[in-house]
Design a protein around this motif. Sequence first.
Motif, PDB file in Angstrom:
ATOM      1  N   MET A  11       0.727   7.658   8.004  1.00 63.08           N
ATOM      2  CA  MET A  11       1.285   6.327   8.219  1.00 63.08           C
ATOM      3  C   MET A  11       0.200   5.342   8.638  1.00 63.08           C
ATOM      4  O   MET A  11       0.156   4.206   8.141  1.00 63.08           O
ATOM      5  CB  MET A  11       2.392   6.390   9.278  1.00 63.08           C
ATOM      6  CG  MET A  11       3.642   7.129   8.818  1.00 63.08           C
ATOM      7  SD  MET A  11       4.791   7.520  10.176  1.00 63.08           S
ATOM      8  CE  MET A  11       5.259   5.889  10.744  1.00 63.08           C
ATOM      9  N   LYS A  12      -0.696   5.769   9.521  1.00 66.83           N
ATOM     10  CA  LYS A  12      -1.797   4.900   9.965  1.00 66.83           C
ATOM     11  C   LYS A  12      -2.738   4.578   8.813  1.00 66.83           C
ATOM     12  O   LYS A  12      -3.155   3.424   8.624  1.00 66.83           O
ATOM     13  CB  LYS A  12      -2.576   5.551  11.103  1.00 66.83           C
ATOM     14  CG  LYS A  12      -3.689   4.655  11.668  1.00 66.83           C
ATOM     15  CD  LYS A  12      -4.450   5.309  12.803  1.00 66.83           C
ATOM     16  CE  LYS A  12      -5.400   4.320  13.461  1.00 66.83           C
ATOM     17  NZ  LYS A  12      -6.415   3.769  12.541  1.00 66.83           N
ATOM     18  N   SER A  13      -3.088   5.595   8.028  1.00 67.72           N
ATOM     19  CA  SER A  13      -3.961   5.381   6.888  1.00 67.72           C
ATOM     20  C   SER A  13      -3.362   4.367   5.924  1.00 67.72           C
ATOM     21  O   SER A  13      -4.051   3.479   5.405  1.00 67.72           O
ATOM     22  CB  SER A  13      -4.213   6.713   6.171  1.00 67.72           C
ATOM     23  OG  SER A  13      -4.953   6.527   4.985  1.00 67.72           O
ATOM     24  N   CYS A  14      -2.062   4.478   5.687  1.00 70.80           N
ATOM     25  CA  CYS A  14      -1.372   3.571   4.778  1.00 70.80           C
ATOM     26  C   CYS A  14      -1.338   2.149   5.331  1.00 70.80           C
ATOM     27  O   CYS A  14      -1.607   1.178   4.603  1.00 70.80           O
ATOM     28  CB  CYS A  14       0.041   4.086   4.539  1.00 70.80           C
ATOM     29  SG  CYS A  14       0.891   3.328   3.140  1.00 70.80           S
ATOM     30  N   LEU A  15      -1.025   2.020   6.620  1.00 70.92           N
ATOM     31  CA  LEU A  15      -0.980   0.692   7.235  1.00 70.92           C
ATOM     32  C   LEU A  15      -2.357   0.042   7.232  1.00 70.92           C
ATOM     33  O   LEU A  15      -2.495  -1.149   6.905  1.00 70.92           O
ATOM     34  CB  LEU A  15      -0.439   0.791   8.658  1.00 70.92           C
ATOM     35  CG  LEU A  15      -0.230  -0.546   9.382  1.00 70.92           C
ATOM     36  CD1 LEU A  15       0.833  -1.385   8.677  1.00 70.92           C
ATOM     37  CD2 LEU A  15       0.146  -0.327  10.851  1.00 70.92           C
ATOM     38  N   ASP A  16      -3.391   0.806   7.572  1.00 70.13           N
ATOM     39  CA  ASP A  16      -4.744   0.261   7.590  1.00 70.13           C
ATOM     40  C   ASP A  16      -5.172  -0.186   6.196  1.00 70.13           C
ATOM     41  O   ASP A  16      -5.843  -1.211   6.029  1.00 70.13           O
ATOM     42  CB  ASP A  16      -5.728   1.301   8.135  1.00 70.13           C
ATOM     43  CG  ASP A  16      -5.511   1.605   9.616  1.00 70.13           C
ATOM     44  OD1 ASP A  16      -4.769   0.847  10.270  1.00 70.13           O
ATOM     45  OD2 ASP A  16      -6.063   2.609  10.106  1.00 70.13           O
ATOM     46  N   ALA A  25       0.858  -1.192   0.000  1.00 73.27           N
ATOM     47  CA  ALA A  25       0.000   0.000   0.000  1.00 73.27           C
ATOM     48  C   ALA A  25       0.886   1.231   0.000  1.00 73.27           C
ATOM     49  O   ALA A  25       2.057   1.169   0.390  1.00 73.27           O
ATOM     50  CB  ALA A  25      -0.921   0.013   1.227  1.00 73.27           C
ATOM     51  N   HIS A  26       0.307   2.349  -0.438  1.00 76.87           N
ATOM     52  CA  HIS A  26       1.051   3.605  -0.375  1.00 76.87           C
ATOM     53  C   HIS A  26       0.080   4.761  -0.165  1.00 76.87           C
ATOM     54  O   HIS A  26      -1.120   4.647  -0.422  1.00 76.87           O
ATOM     55  CB  HIS A  26       1.897   3.825  -1.627  1.00 76.87           C
ATOM     56  CG  HIS A  26       1.136   3.800  -2.916  1.00 76.87           C
ATOM     57  ND1 HIS A  26       0.442   4.891  -3.402  1.00 76.87           N
ATOM     58  CD2 HIS A  26       0.967   2.801  -3.826  1.00 76.87           C
ATOM     59  CE1 HIS A  26      -0.121   4.562  -4.550  1.00 76.87           C
ATOM     60  NE2 HIS A  26       0.171   3.309  -4.828  1.00 76.87           N
ATOM     61  N   GLU A  27       0.630   5.867   0.295  1.00 72.78           N
ATOM     62  CA  GLU A  27      -0.173   7.052   0.629  1.00 72.78           C
ATOM     63  C   GLU A  27       0.670   8.289   0.330  1.00 72.78           C
ATOM     64  O   GLU A  27       1.859   8.334   0.654  1.00 72.78           O
ATOM     65  CB  GLU A  27      -0.532   7.024   2.118  1.00 72.78           C
ATOM     66  CG  GLU A  27      -1.429   8.148   2.571  1.00 72.78           C
ATOM     67  CD  GLU A  27      -2.896   7.735   2.629  1.00 72.78           C
ATOM     68  OE1 GLU A  27      -3.708   8.593   3.014  1.00 72.78           O
ATOM     69  OE2 GLU A  27      -3.212   6.585   2.293  1.00 72.78           O
ATOM     70  N   THR A  28       0.067   9.293  -0.288  1.00 73.81           N
ATOM     71  CA  THR A  28       0.753  10.556  -0.553  1.00 73.81           C
ATOM     72  C   THR A  28      -0.210  11.715  -0.349  1.00 73.81           C
ATOM     73  O   THR A  28      -1.393  11.604  -0.681  1.00 73.81           O
ATOM     74  CB  THR A  28       1.300  10.624  -2.001  1.00 73.81           C
ATOM     75  OG1 THR A  28       2.155   9.518  -2.244  1.00 73.81           O
ATOM     76  CG2 THR A  28       2.080  11.907  -2.238  1.00 73.81           C
ATOM     77  N   ALA A  29       0.302  12.825   0.185  1.00 74.45           N
ATOM     78  CA  ALA A  29      -0.530  14.030   0.361  1.00 74.45           C
ATOM     79  C   ALA A  29       0.346  15.266   0.216  1.00 74.45           C
ATOM     80  O   ALA A  29       1.526  15.253   0.585  1.00 74.45           O
ATOM     81  CB  ALA A  29      -1.206  14.026   1.735  1.00 74.45           C
ATOM     82  N   THR A  30      -0.244  16.324  -0.344  1.00 79.66           N
ATOM     83  CA  THR A  30       0.415  17.630  -0.429  1.00 79.66           C
ATOM     84  C   THR A  30      -0.429  18.657   0.297  1.00 79.66           C
ATOM     85  O   THR A  30      -1.622  18.810  -0.005  1.00 79.66           O
ATOM     86  CB  THR A  30       0.599  18.065  -1.896  1.00 79.66           C
ATOM     87  OG1 THR A  30       1.462  17.132  -2.561  1.00 79.66           O
ATOM     88  CG2 THR A  30       1.220  19.464  -1.982  1.00 79.66           C
ATOM     89  N   PHE A  31       0.176  19.348   1.255  1.00 79.58           N
ATOM     90  CA  PHE A  31      -0.480  20.419   2.001  1.00 79.58           C
ATOM     91  C   PHE A  31       0.139  21.737   1.538  1.00 79.58           C
ATOM     92  O   PHE A  31       1.297  22.014   1.857  1.00 79.58           O
ATOM     93  CB  PHE A  31      -0.255  20.240   3.500  1.00 79.58           C
ATOM     94  CG  PHE A  31      -0.876  18.998   4.087  1.00 79.58           C
ATOM     95  CD1 PHE A  31      -2.039  19.073   4.842  1.00 79.58           C
ATOM     96  CD2 PHE A  31      -0.289  17.757   3.892  1.00 79.58           C
ATOM     97  CE1 PHE A  31      -2.601  17.935   5.402  1.00 79.58           C
ATOM     98  CE2 PHE A  31      -0.847  16.605   4.437  1.00 79.58           C
ATOM     99  CZ  PHE A  31      -2.008  16.693   5.192  1.00 79.58           C
ATOM    100  N   ALA A  32      -0.609  22.530   0.771  1.00 83.64           N
ATOM    101  CA  ALA A  32      -0.010  23.729   0.178  1.00 83.64           C
ATOM    102  C   ALA A  32      -0.801  25.007   0.428  1.00 83.64           C
ATOM    103  O   ALA A  32      -0.359  26.083   0.023  1.00 83.64           O
ATOM    104  CB  ALA A  32       0.177  23.533  -1.326  1.00 83.64           C
ATOM    105  N   LEU A  33      -1.962  24.909   1.076  1.00 85.02           N
ATOM    106  CA  LEU A  33      -2.770  26.108   1.290  1.00 85.02           C
ATOM    107  C   LEU A  33      -2.036  27.096   2.194  1.00 85.02           C
ATOM    108  O   LEU A  33      -1.832  28.256   1.839  1.00 85.02           O
ATOM    109  CB  LEU A  33      -4.129  25.735   1.887  1.00 85.02           C
ATOM    110  CG  LEU A  33      -5.143  26.877   2.009  1.00 85.02           C
ATOM    111  CD1 LEU A  33      -5.479  27.447   0.629  1.00 85.02           C
ATOM    112  CD2 LEU A  33      -6.416  26.398   2.709  1.00 85.02           C
ATOM    113  N   ASP A  34      -1.614  26.620   3.358  1.00 87.45           N
ATOM    114  CA  ASP A  34      -0.869  27.462   4.297  1.00 87.45           C
ATOM    115  C   ASP A  34       0.587  27.023   4.437  1.00 87.45           C
ATOM    116  O   ASP A  34       1.417  27.772   4.950  1.00 87.45           O
ATOM    117  CB  ASP A  34      -1.517  27.417   5.685  1.00 87.45           C
ATOM    118  CG  ASP A  34      -2.938  27.962   5.674  1.00 87.45           C
ATOM    119  OD1 ASP A  34      -3.158  29.024   5.058  1.00 87.45           O
ATOM    120  OD2 ASP A  34      -3.825  27.318   6.273  1.00 87.45           O
ATOM    121  N   GLU A  35       0.892  25.801   3.976  1.00 87.53           N
ATOM    122  CA  GLU A  35       2.171  25.172   4.299  1.00 87.53           C
ATOM    123  C   GLU A  35       3.194  25.196   3.160  1.00 87.53           C
ATOM    124  O   GLU A  35       4.334  24.769   3.354  1.00 87.53           O
ATOM    125  CB  GLU A  35       1.928  23.704   4.693  1.00 87.53           C
ATOM    126  CG  GLU A  35       0.931  23.515   5.825  1.00 87.53           C
ATOM    127  CD  GLU A  35      -0.518  23.419   5.337  1.00 87.53           C
ATOM    128  OE1 GLU A  35      -1.403  23.144   6.166  1.00 87.53           O
ATOM    129  OE2 GLU A  35      -0.765  23.637   4.119  1.00 87.53           O
TER     130      GLU A  35
END
Length: 352
Positions: A249-254, A199-209
């Motif tokens: 990490m939890k989302s990916c493991l689950d 499994a894999h998970e990716t996210a981009t936070f760009a509004l404020d970050e």
Amino acid sequence: MAIKITGTGSYIPNVIEKNEDFYQHQFLNSDGSTINASNKVIVEKFKAITGIGERRYAKKTLNTSDIAFFAAEKAIENANINQEDIDYIIVAHNYGDVKHNTEQSDTVPSMASRVKHLLKIENPRCVAYDVLFGCPGWIEGVIQANAFIKSGIAKTCLVIGAETLSRVIDPHDRDSMIYSDGAGAVIVKNTDKEGGILAHETATFALDEAHFIFFGETNNPDINDKRRYIKMYGRKIYEFAITNVPKAMKSCLDKSGVDIMDLKKILIHQANEKMDEAIVKRFYKLYNMEMPEGIMPMTIGKLGNSSVATVPTLYDMILNDEMENQQINKGDVIIFASVGAGMNINAIIYKH
């Protein structure tokens, strides 16, 4: 069938820059004001927070593409493949080739094309391109390789993370002590074995970050050149990371279906020892557990933060028995995880 890492390689530069080597620096606050502490105190506080005692710098004659090539050669040899059979070369970096004592980053041609050239690969169907994704770039490259192979357009991919951060640090900024150079590479293949990428998970936070890590001017107001250096808002990054990385990490493991009790190792980007410990402790807290001893191997104390190279070099070193009391055995489930400029977060659940 499984998509697996079948070969690894790394290049650890042999120039050692110790904390004591920073005693002669003129450290200044971001506004150019004097820091009310001796350099020895500044360095000691830095060590207590980051865990870094020394770091590695590439020789002046070597560039990012060179050390990427060195790591790639080792991975290809380790995988025992014909390099002409590689379908994709994916190189994660952030600053391209910055020659020693120059002010300009060179990214044309791409690092991946340069590596392909150095490898002397003749096959034009071997596609070479770069990934600019902050420190999580190598993990994202593996995720992309996985997608190519799953879709059927590739069978074999070479994924490299390489960086020479020593070329883009402000000597008047305390944060300059964090960064280092290095390269790690893997061969990702479709195999008839079990395990691999679950499994894999990716996210981009760009509004404020988006601009938590950026290119900025030196802290020294007496310097008027136009050169820019890697800069960051450390406190904001720390708070962002310990809040969001454990959730990813939890989302990916689950998603993988693997039980938390079956997790053997967490190979996390070597950003900051205290921050990494806080991330992993919070990850286990989401499962109402304490962080197990030895679950999180660390190289940052000796190697510093080499951005995209920290995770693949850590993995290669463990597999080659170069880390005391750390092993990854056949069938072990591990997590690769990272956070960095963008702000980007990603993770992979991988069965060795």
